[in-house]
Write an enzyme that holds these catalytic residues in place. Structure first.
Site, PDB file in Angstrom:
ATOM      1  N   HIS A 201      82.391  -0.455  77.896  1.00 37.12           N
ATOM      2  CA  HIS A 201      82.326   1.003  77.699  1.00 37.12           C
ATOM      3  C   HIS A 201      83.483   1.438  76.797  1.00 37.12           C
ATOM      4  CE1 HIS A 201      82.310   5.295  78.411  1.00 37.12           C
ATOM      5  NE2 HIS A 201      81.083   5.159  78.866  1.00 37.12           N
TER       6      HIS A 201
ATOM      7  N   GLU B  83      76.212   4.265  72.383  1.00 41.24           N
ATOM      8  CA  GLU B  83      76.910   5.487  72.783  1.00 41.24           C
ATOM      9  C   GLU B  83      77.920   5.872  71.701  1.00 41.24           C
ATOM     10  OE1 GLU B  83      77.031   6.147  77.248  1.00 41.24           O
ATOM     11  OE2 GLU B  83      78.521   4.616  76.890  1.00 41.24           O
TER      12      GLU B  83
HETATM   13  P1  PGA Z   1      78.388  11.640  79.149  1.00 39.40           P
HETATM   14  O1  PGA Z   1      78.952  10.155  79.274  1.00 39.40           O
HETATM   15  O2  PGA Z   1      76.927  11.594  79.492  1.00 39.40           O
HETATM   16  O3  PGA Z   1      79.191  12.425  80.141  1.00 39.40           O
HETATM   17  O4  PGA Z   1      78.606  12.087  77.736  1.00 39.40           O
HETATM   18  C1  PGA Z   1      78.168   9.045  78.922  1.00 39.40           C
HETATM   19  C2  PGA Z   1      78.953   7.772  79.109  1.00 39.40           C
HETATM   20  O5  PGA Z   1      80.182   7.779  78.920  1.00 39.40           O
HETATM   21  O6  PGA Z   1      78.378   6.732  79.454  1.00 39.40           O
END
Ligand code: PGA
Length: 243
Positions: free
Chosen positions: A93, A169
């Site tokens: 992540h 992401e």
């Molecule tokens: P968020 O986070 O949906 O709060 O933007 C997503 C993540 O960090 O996996």
């Protein structure tokens, strides 16, 4: 193929809220027979054992150790996660890459440890900066993300790649309320699928009940951060997808 609805609780919640959350999920009738989606919940390590009645969802952890030696104070092994009923583990992540300097070598190590014990992996990747020149930005973003994937996956045996879900992401979309436009997501997903045809590809970053439908038809699932903390929101999203 069922769409993946993944909840990443991060370091949120406390004993009371997580207990209530778990009860709402376990008692929910709709979740017992999902046709179109699969729910994966990823609480922090200490709460994993609460989610022991997993008839209607899958359990994931937010990290595992890349280390093999038992003398690794403070680390949690992939095997321990299996023992606590995890089917999935989130690896790489951006919050860990940025705040804890997690590098590709460690990420590859974590992937290998997780694969060894049969965990499925949600590998997070994402470009760092949004540039208003979309054409330039998407080209650079795709190159960056493909390099990130290659750095973590090059030494993974091809036949094991099917156990890896790529979670695209964009770092600038996480927690910001900004979501890339459909074309941006579509092109990124296409590039990832072309290079890693064995892997599912999900999206994450400011996804919520308002934009979920628009995003979900572009990819194989969504990784929710903030939205996943609200059990009503998650149940609403799922009930609308199941209609
Ligand atoms: P968020 O986070 O949906 O709060 O933007 C997503 C993540 O960090 O996996």
């Amino acid at each position: 193929m069922k769409k993946l609805i993944i909840g990443n609780f991060k370091m949120n919640d406390n004993l009371l809220t997580i207990y209530e959350y778990k009860n709402r999920i376990i008692e929910n009738e709709l979740l017992k027979n999902l046709q179109f989606c699969k729910l994966i919940l990823c609480p922090a390590f200490p709460y994993l054992s609460f989610f022991n009645n997993r008839n209607n969802f899958s359990l994931g952890a937010q990290n595992c150790s890349h280390l093999n030696e038992k003398s690794s104070t403070g680390e949690v092994s992939a095997m321990m996660l299996r023992e606590f009923g995890c089917e999935y583990v989130i690896i790489g992540h951006s919050e860990r890459r940025l705040k804890l300097n997690e590098n590709s070598e460690q990420i590859t190590g974590k992937i290998k440890q997780a694969l060894k014990v049969g965990l499925k992996i949600i590998l997070c990747i994402g470009d760092m900066e949004y540039n208003s020149d979309t054409e330039k930005n998407i080209g650079e973003a795709i190159d960056f993300v493909l390099d990130q994937c290659a750095a973590s996956l090059n030494s993974i045996e091809q036949q094991l790649l099917k156990n890896i879900t790529l979670a695209y992401e964009p770092v600038w979309a996480i927690g910001s309320g900004i979501v890339p436009n459909s074309d941006y997501i579509k092109r990124m997903v296409a590039a990832l699928k072309q290079n890693f045809p064995e892997c599912l590809v999900c999206y994450g970053g400011s996804a919520n009940s308002e934009n979920v439908q628009d995003i979900l038809h572009l990819c194989d699932g969504i990784l929710f951060g903030k939205t996943s903390l609200d059990v009503d929101q998650i149940l609403k999203i799922i009930s609308e997808l199941e209609k």
